[in-house]
Design a protein around this motif. Structure first.
Motif, PDB file in Angstrom:
ATOM      1  N   ARG A   1       0.843  -1.195   0.000  1.00  0.00           N
ATOM      2  CA  ARG A   1       0.000   0.000   0.000  1.00  0.00           C
ATOM      3  C   ARG A   1       0.876   1.241   0.000  1.00  0.00           C
ATOM      4  O   ARG A   1       1.923   1.261   0.657  1.00  0.00           O
ATOM      5  CB  ARG A   1      -0.914   0.007   1.239  1.00  0.00           C
ATOM      6  CG  ARG A   1      -1.950  -1.100   1.248  1.00  0.00           C
ATOM      7  CD  ARG A   1      -2.616  -1.249   2.605  1.00  0.00           C
ATOM      8  NE  ARG A   1      -3.731  -2.177   2.567  1.00  0.00           N
ATOM      9  CZ  ARG A   1      -4.404  -2.582   3.637  1.00  0.00           C
ATOM     10  NH1 ARG A   1      -4.062  -2.141   4.857  1.00  0.00           N
ATOM     11  NH2 ARG A   1      -5.416  -3.431   3.516  1.00  0.00           N
ATOM     12  N   LYS A   2       0.438   2.265  -0.709  1.00  0.00           N
ATOM     13  CA  LYS A   2       1.170   3.531  -0.770  1.00  0.00           C
ATOM     14  C   LYS A   2       1.433   4.036   0.638  1.00  0.00           C
ATOM     15  O   LYS A   2       0.524   4.149   1.462  1.00  0.00           O
ATOM     16  CB  LYS A   2       0.360   4.553  -1.573  1.00  0.00           C
ATOM     17  CG  LYS A   2       1.112   5.822  -1.957  1.00  0.00           C
ATOM     18  CD  LYS A   2       0.247   6.665  -2.896  1.00  0.00           C
ATOM     19  CE  LYS A   2       0.987   7.887  -3.415  1.00  0.00           C
ATOM     20  NZ  LYS A   2       0.149   8.660  -4.380  1.00  0.00           N
ATOM     21  N   LEU A   3       2.695   4.328   0.917  1.00  0.00           N
ATOM     22  CA  LEU A   3       3.098   4.667   2.275  1.00  0.00           C
ATOM     23  C   LEU A   3       2.460   5.971   2.750  1.00  0.00           C
ATOM     24  O   LEU A   3       2.025   6.077   3.904  1.00  0.00           O
ATOM     25  CB  LEU A   3       4.623   4.775   2.337  1.00  0.00           C
ATOM     26  CG  LEU A   3       5.257   4.726   3.712  1.00  0.00           C
ATOM     27  CD1 LEU A   3       5.007   3.374   4.376  1.00  0.00           C
ATOM     28  CD2 LEU A   3       6.754   4.994   3.627  1.00  0.00           C
TER      29      LEU A   3
ATOM     30  N   GLY B   1      -0.176   3.139   4.049  1.00  0.00           N
ATOM     31  CA  GLY B   1       0.444   1.834   4.185  1.00  0.00           C
ATOM     32  C   GLY B   1       1.463   1.837   5.314  1.00  0.00           C
ATOM     33  O   GLY B   1       1.617   2.818   6.046  1.00  0.00           O
ATOM     34  N   ASP B   2       2.178   0.717   5.455  1.00  0.00           N
ATOM     35  CA  ASP B   2       3.242   0.646   6.450  1.00  0.00           C
ATOM     36  C   ASP B   2       4.500   0.069   5.815  1.00  0.00           C
ATOM     37  O   ASP B   2       4.531  -0.254   4.623  1.00  0.00           O
ATOM     38  CB  ASP B   2       2.810  -0.163   7.690  1.00  0.00           C
ATOM     39  CG  ASP B   2       2.392  -1.588   7.361  1.00  0.00           C
ATOM     40  OD1 ASP B   2       2.993  -2.195   6.453  1.00  0.00           O
ATOM     41  OD2 ASP B   2       1.470  -2.103   8.022  1.00  0.00           O
ATOM     42  N   GLY B   3       5.547  -0.057   6.611  1.00  0.00           N
ATOM     43  CA  GLY B   3       6.832  -0.458   6.072  1.00  0.00           C
ATOM     44  C   GLY B   3       6.884  -1.874   5.531  1.00  0.00           C
ATOM     45  O   GLY B   3       7.830  -2.228   4.818  1.00  0.00           O
ATOM     46  N   SER B   4       5.876  -2.697   5.837  1.00  0.00           N
ATOM     47  CA  SER B   4       5.901  -4.081   5.363  1.00  0.00           C
ATOM     48  C   SER B   4       5.826  -4.167   3.844  1.00  0.00           C
ATOM     49  O   SER B   4       6.222  -5.175   3.256  1.00  0.00           O
ATOM     50  CB  SER B   4       4.749  -4.877   5.985  1.00  0.00           C
ATOM     51  OG  SER B   4       3.495  -4.377   5.543  1.00  0.00           O
TER      52      SER B   4
ATOM     53  N   ARG C   1       1.783  -3.073  10.647  1.00  0.00           N
ATOM     54  CA  ARG C   1       1.176  -2.323  11.740  1.00  0.00           C
ATOM     55  C   ARG C   1      -0.354  -2.351  11.656  1.00  0.00           C
ATOM     56  O   ARG C   1      -0.989  -1.380  11.257  1.00  0.00           O
ATOM     57  CB  ARG C   1       1.648  -0.863  11.708  1.00  0.00           C
ATOM     58  CG  ARG C   1       3.163  -0.675  11.793  1.00  0.00           C
ATOM     59  CD  ARG C   1       3.692  -0.958  13.178  1.00  0.00           C
ATOM     60  NE  ARG C   1       5.134  -0.718  13.241  1.00  0.00           N
ATOM     61  CZ  ARG C   1       5.868  -0.927  14.327  1.00  0.00           C
ATOM     62  NH1 ARG C   1       5.298  -1.372  15.428  1.00  0.00           N
ATOM     63  NH2 ARG C   1       7.177  -0.699  14.312  1.00  0.00           N
ATOM     64  N   PRO C   2      -0.988  -3.460  12.021  1.00  0.00           N
ATOM     65  CA  PRO C   2      -2.461  -3.471  12.046  1.00  0.00           C
ATOM     66  C   PRO C   2      -2.985  -2.541  13.134  1.00  0.00           C
ATOM     67  O   PRO C   2      -2.291  -2.260  14.117  1.00  0.00           O
ATOM     68  CB  PRO C   2      -2.793  -4.933  12.347  1.00  0.00           C
ATOM     69  CG  PRO C   2      -1.594  -5.449  13.071  1.00  0.00           C
ATOM     70  CD  PRO C   2      -0.418  -4.725  12.479  1.00  0.00           C
ATOM     71  N   ALA C   3      -4.214  -2.074  12.959  1.00  0.00           N
ATOM     72  CA  ALA C   3      -4.790  -1.142  13.934  1.00  0.00           C
ATOM     73  C   ALA C   3      -5.046  -1.813  15.274  1.00  0.00           C
ATOM     74  O   ALA C   3      -5.066  -1.159  16.315  1.00  0.00           O
ATOM     75  CB  ALA C   3      -6.090  -0.563  13.383  1.00  0.00           C
ATOM     76  N   ALA C   4      -5.258  -3.130  15.263  1.00  0.00           N
ATOM     77  CA  ALA C   4      -5.513  -3.861  16.507  1.00  0.00           C
ATOM     78  C   ALA C   4      -5.053  -5.294  16.348  1.00  0.00           C
ATOM     79  O   ALA C   4      -5.051  -5.847  15.247  1.00  0.00           O
ATOM     80  CB  ALA C   4      -7.003  -3.829  16.852  1.00  0.00           C
ATOM     81  N   SER C   5      -4.647  -5.893  17.462  1.00  0.00           N
ATOM     82  CA  SER C   5      -4.307  -7.303  17.497  1.00  0.00           C
ATOM     83  C   SER C   5      -5.288  -7.975  18.435  1.00  0.00           C
ATOM     84  O   SER C   5      -5.206  -7.809  19.656  1.00  0.00           O
ATOM     85  CB  SER C   5      -2.860  -7.495  17.973  1.00  0.00           C
ATOM     86  OG  SER C   5      -2.516  -8.856  18.011  1.00  0.00           O
ATOM     87  N   VAL C   6      -6.248  -8.689  17.868  1.00  0.00           N
ATOM     88  CA  VAL C   6      -7.347  -9.258  18.647  1.00  0.00           C
ATOM     89  C   VAL C   6      -7.172 -10.764  18.736  1.00  0.00           C
ATOM     90  O   VAL C   6      -7.140 -11.463  17.716  1.00  0.00           O
ATOM     91  CB  VAL C   6      -8.712  -8.921  18.007  1.00  0.00           C
ATOM     92  CG1 VAL C   6      -9.845  -9.497  18.844  1.00  0.00           C
ATOM     93  CG2 VAL C   6      -8.863  -7.412  17.859  1.00  0.00           C
ATOM     94  N   GLY C   7      -7.052 -11.272  19.961  1.00  0.00           N
ATOM     95  CA  GLY C   7      -6.851 -12.698  20.176  1.00  0.00           C
ATOM     96  C   GLY C   7      -8.160 -13.464  20.121  1.00  0.00           C
ATOM     97  O   GLY C   7      -9.250 -12.884  19.991  1.00  0.00           O
ATOM     98  N   PRO C   8      -8.091 -14.794  20.243  1.00  0.00           N
ATOM     99  CA  PRO C   8      -9.300 -15.619  20.215  1.00  0.00           C
ATOM    100  C   PRO C   8     -10.175 -15.370  21.433  1.00  0.00           C
ATOM    101  O   PRO C   8      -9.718 -14.882  22.471  1.00  0.00           O
ATOM    102  CB  PRO C   8      -8.751 -17.050  20.197  1.00  0.00           C
ATOM    103  CG  PRO C   8      -7.383 -16.949  20.784  1.00  0.00           C
ATOM    104  CD  PRO C   8      -6.870 -15.605  20.373  1.00  0.00           C
TER     105      PRO C   8
END
Length: 321
Positions: free
Chosen positions: A125-127, A140-143, A292-299
């Protein structure tokens, strides 16, 4: 000697019509393959067309067009992208596609590198969307700052004014890129910095700075009231020379050239920006390529907080110079 036949697209989408532009994409892929191309590159946000309305309308006036644009922006795992991947596999050609990517409630100025077997080799994605683009698109992010190994050589891609960001460009050079796709929208003449001449200068500079081949793909506008033409597609060698035949700026076509990758070694013999022509003792440079996702949601029922994305789980390493 390694030779690659490449094609850069200069064409007009079926404006904000995802199905029709997908069909045109498949047709162009077939045309490029018929010309013997191993690689075909499409303009910025080719699907479903560049949102020119951002530059000439108030926020209120944009709402209906923005809604139409959003509705016609594809999902990465949607049927339109699947159809284009099938076309790449059918013709055994590598495709670099520009698109407005719809991801739930947000849009991103994305690029896909699709291999000749139809597999997606890179999704980026465009940075930093440029100026008013930020009112419609997320960042976007650095990935996405990756140069990938392919049978054609080391291949990378950027969008439009990402070619005006020195550190971003250097992050690509540092990965020893050989073939670069620069995706651009149609060009106007309202402002000098948005002209075809300025964008060609950026593309040629990228080719010479990085010692790489640059495919400059861009759109044209012949079915938009008040605009005509705007094309400037071409392919540039690592010495900055134009390798393809010029295309009339008002016409659709393919800029085609045969790339001799051995020419890169000759160019870098004069100036290798990440080798003998660098000064790592004076300058330091690093790139964080963590997603860099906006959130890391576990099970459901997880007893411990989810770890931040990329924490000790095999994330892409930083580039250090």
């Amino acid at each position: 000697m390694t030779r690659v036949r490449a094609a850069a697209v200069q064409a007009e989408p079926v404006w904000f019509d995802l199905d029709a532009t997908t069909a045109k994409t498949v047709e162009i892929i077939g045309q490029a393959a018929a010309e013997g191309a191993d690689l075909v590159a499409f303009p910025e946000t080719w699907l479903p067309g560049y949102p020119l309305f951002l530059w000439g309308m108030t926020a209120g006036e944009q709402i209906p067009l923005a809604a139409l644009y959003r509705a016609n922006s594809p999902h990465i795992d949607g049927p339109e992208i699947a159809r284009i991947r099938e076309a790449a596999a059918e013709h055994e050609i590598t495709v670099v596609l520009g698109l407005s990517e719809r991801d739930h409630g947000s849009l991103y100025m994305a690029q896909l590198i699709i291999g000749p077997d139809g597999n997606v080799l890179l999704h980026r994605r465009k940075l930093k969307p440029t100026f008013v683009e930020r009112t419609l698109f997320g960042e976007g992010d650095g990935s996405g700052l990756q140069v990938i190994d392919t049978p054609l050589g080391r291949l990378g891609a950027l969008n439009c004014w990402e070619h005006l960001q020195p550190l971003l460009k250097f992050s690509m050079y540092a990965q020893h890129e050989q073939i670069h796709v620069g995706a651009w929208p149609p060009f106007g003449d309202q402002l000098a910095q948005f002209s075809a001449e300025a964008s060609i200068a950026m593309s040629r500079t990228y080719a010479m700075e990085g010692g790489v081949f640059v495919l400059m793909a861009n759109g044209v506008m012949n079915n938009v009231p008040g605009f005509t033409g705007g094309g400037a597609a071409g392919i540039y060698g690592p010495d900055g020379a134009l390798l393809s035949e010029p295309i009339d700026p008002t016409r659709e076509g393919l800029a085609v050239a045969d790339l001799d990758l051995d020419a890169i070694g000759i160019a870098k013999g004069f100036a290798d920006p990440v080798g003998h022509y660098a000064r790592p003792d004076v300058f330091t440079f690093s790139v964080d390529r963590t997603a860099r996702p906006a959130a890391s949601v576990g099970p459901v029922g997880e007893s411990e907080p989810a770890r931040p994305a990329g924490a000790d789980d095999g994330e892409l390493p930083s580039i250090a110079m």
